[in-house]
Motif scaffolding. Structure first.
Motif, PDB file in Angstrom:
ATOM      1  N   VAL A  13       0.680  -1.380   0.019  1.00  0.00           N
ATOM      2  CA  VAL A  13      -0.009  -0.129  -0.163  1.00  0.00           C
ATOM      3  C   VAL A  13       1.046   1.153  -0.055  1.00  0.00           C
ATOM      4  O   VAL A  13       0.464   2.004  -0.769  1.00  0.00           O
ATOM      5  CB  VAL A  13      -1.002   0.089   1.217  1.00  0.00           C
ATOM      6  N   THR A 131      -6.955   6.013  12.996  1.00  0.00           N
ATOM      7  CA  THR A 131      -7.741   4.812  12.507  1.00  0.00           C
ATOM      8  C   THR A 131      -6.802   3.646  13.135  1.00  0.00           C
ATOM      9  O   THR A 131      -7.242   2.549  13.676  1.00  0.00           O
ATOM     10  CB  THR A 131      -7.386   4.618  10.996  1.00  0.00           C
ATOM     11  N   ALA A 165     -12.626   5.048  10.621  1.00  0.00           N
ATOM     12  CA  ALA A 165     -11.804   5.044   9.271  1.00  0.00           C
ATOM     13  C   ALA A 165     -12.671   5.812   8.020  1.00  0.00           C
ATOM     14  O   ALA A 165     -12.078   6.518   7.340  1.00  0.00           O
ATOM     15  CB  ALA A 165     -11.757   3.561   8.789  1.00  0.00           C
ATOM     16  N   PRO A 176      -7.059   7.414   1.862  1.00  0.00           N
ATOM     17  CA  PRO A 176      -7.556   6.008   1.765  1.00  0.00           C
ATOM     18  C   PRO A 176      -6.319   5.226   2.111  1.00  0.00           C
ATOM     19  O   PRO A 176      -6.587   4.093   2.924  1.00  0.00           O
ATOM     20  CB  PRO A 176      -8.145   5.635   0.666  1.00  0.00           C
ATOM     21  N   SER A 177      -5.251   5.382   1.353  1.00  0.00           N
ATOM     22  CA  SER A 177      -4.010   4.403   1.809  1.00  0.00           C
ATOM     23  C   SER A 177      -3.599   4.546   3.312  1.00  0.00           C
ATOM     24  O   SER A 177      -3.258   3.479   3.824  1.00  0.00           O
ATOM     25  CB  SER A 177      -2.852   4.886   0.693  1.00  0.00           C
ATOM     26  N   LEU A 180      -5.954   2.487   5.037  1.00  0.00           N
ATOM     27  CA  LEU A 180      -6.128   1.112   5.095  1.00  0.00           C
ATOM     28  C   LEU A 180      -4.554   0.592   5.540  1.00  0.00           C
ATOM     29  O   LEU A 180      -4.455  -0.230   6.104  1.00  0.00           O
ATOM     30  CB  LEU A 180      -5.766   0.763   3.447  1.00  0.00           C
ATOM     31  N   LEU A 184      -3.594  -2.469   8.326  1.00  0.00           N
ATOM     32  CA  LEU A 184      -3.061  -3.556   8.051  1.00  0.00           C
ATOM     33  C   LEU A 184      -1.706  -3.757   9.151  1.00  0.00           C
ATOM     34  O   LEU A 184      -1.257  -4.587   9.746  1.00  0.00           O
ATOM     35  CB  LEU A 184      -2.130  -3.282   6.850  1.00  0.00           C
ATOM     36  N   THR A 243     -12.886   2.013   1.503  1.00  0.00           N
ATOM     37  CA  THR A 243     -12.024   1.725   2.215  1.00  0.00           C
ATOM     38  C   THR A 243     -12.062   1.143   3.914  1.00  0.00           C
ATOM     39  O   THR A 243     -11.511   0.379   4.347  1.00  0.00           O
ATOM     40  CB  THR A 243     -10.767   2.849   2.270  1.00  0.00           C
ATOM     41  N   ILE A 246     -13.018  -2.366   4.057  1.00  0.00           N
ATOM     42  CA  ILE A 246     -12.110  -3.241   3.959  1.00  0.00           C
ATOM     43  C   ILE A 246     -11.161  -3.295   5.449  1.00  0.00           C
ATOM     44  O   ILE A 246     -10.625  -4.242   5.640  1.00  0.00           O
ATOM     45  CB  ILE A 246     -11.075  -2.951   2.917  1.00  0.00           C
ATOM     46  N   CYS A 247     -11.095  -2.108   5.955  1.00  0.00           N
ATOM     47  CA  CYS A 247     -10.389  -2.014   7.128  1.00  0.00           C
ATOM     48  C   CYS A 247     -11.101  -3.123   8.069  1.00  0.00           C
ATOM     49  O   CYS A 247     -10.405  -3.754   9.115  1.00  0.00           O
ATOM     50  CB  CYS A 247     -10.184  -0.674   7.823  1.00  0.00           C
TER      51      CYS A 247
END
Length: 282
Positions: A13, A131, A165, A176-177, A180, A184, A243, A246-247
């Protein structure tokens, strides 16, 4: 293996979204969608940025108090349940996630300006600290709570993460990156903590209603859509919501995961038993 995969995802990412010109252009273009009026964000009254409003933890100035309160809750649960190893691992997840995101954002993973972006778009750092807090606290909580309520704690944490988020990505505070990457990073720290634990201390699979994953993901999507909604642009709202979803899915899967299976010896065939019996007789 999960820790390695989460770490590789984190690095991918960063490399694709931040270290390439087309990745920076794609994310910078999101800031051009919509106006500069913060009140166009549906969740703005709960952000704490409005004068006199109470922030939704851990937004604005409530980030550090939320982190301290979460650590205190983990310590109390550890003392009550006397799960010393799990408690130390939970504290390690939160401290490592919060500390590493600060170090990574400030020194190790800089944001190079490859496309001549405006100065106001160079302040955001990778990964998002706001986040990372709900992600880390959720993963830490599942280590110290009772196995019966572990799936429900993971569900509540995933919904909280989806809300924070989505808002962080849609209000212009983070790309968004960055959002995310924070999820991760927390999953990677959680995987490392559970890998270091003795096998007997690692949280095993727990029984939960079969519909719980579907209910969790459906609610997470709904929360992400509402928290990422804006009045001035649909595209930016949907990207932020996707986004955040997905998180939430990553953290929930890391916390609950697949049921663990144990290898059991298979049935011995009749011919093998006959040969063994014959050989013993001879």
């Amino acid at each position: 293996m999960p820790t390695l995969l989460y770490t590789l995802g984190f690095l991918m990412v960063y490399l694709l979204a931040i270290c390439t010109p087309w990745g920076q252009r794609a994310e910078n273009a999101l800031f051009d969608l919509g106006g500069d009026n913060p009140e166009d964000v549906w969740l703005y009254p709960l952000s704490g940025a409005e004068y006199g409003s109470t922030p939704l933890p851990p937004l604005e100035l409530s980030a550090k108090p939320t982190l301290m309160a979460g650590l205190a809750v983990i310590v109390v649960l550890t003392l009550v349940r006397r799960c010393w190893r799990q408690g130390c691992a939970a504290l390690g997840v939160v401290i490592l996630t919060a500390g590493s995101q600060d170090v990574l954002k400030s020194t190790i993973l800089p944001r190079p300006d490859l496309v001549g972006a405006p100065e106001n778009l160079l302040d955001q750092g990778f990964p998002s600290g706001h986040t990372a807090i709900p992600a880390a606290l959720t993963l830490a909580a599942v280590l110290v709570v009772s196995p019966r309520i572990r799936p429900y704690v993971a569900t509540a944490g995933a919904l909280w993460l989806a809300c924070i988020a989505a808002y962080s990505a849609t209000n212009g505070g983070h790309r968004p990156s960055e959002v995310l990457g924070a999820a991760l990073l927390a999953c990677s720290c959680y995987g490392l903590a559970t890998w270091l634990l003795p096998p007997a201390a690692v949280p095993g699979a727990t029984r939960s209603p079969r519909a719980l994953p579907v209910i969790t993901l459906t609610l997470a999507l709904a929360v992400a859509l509402v928290s990422g909604a804006r009045n001035d642009t649909l595209t930016r709202s949907l990207v932020s919501a996707a986004t955040a979803f997905i998180c939430a899915a990553l953290v929930w899967y890391a916390a609950v995961g697949r049921p663990r299976t144990h290898r059991t010896p298979g049935p011995v065939s009749h011919s093998v038993v006959t040969e063994s019996a014959g050989s013993s007789l001879t």
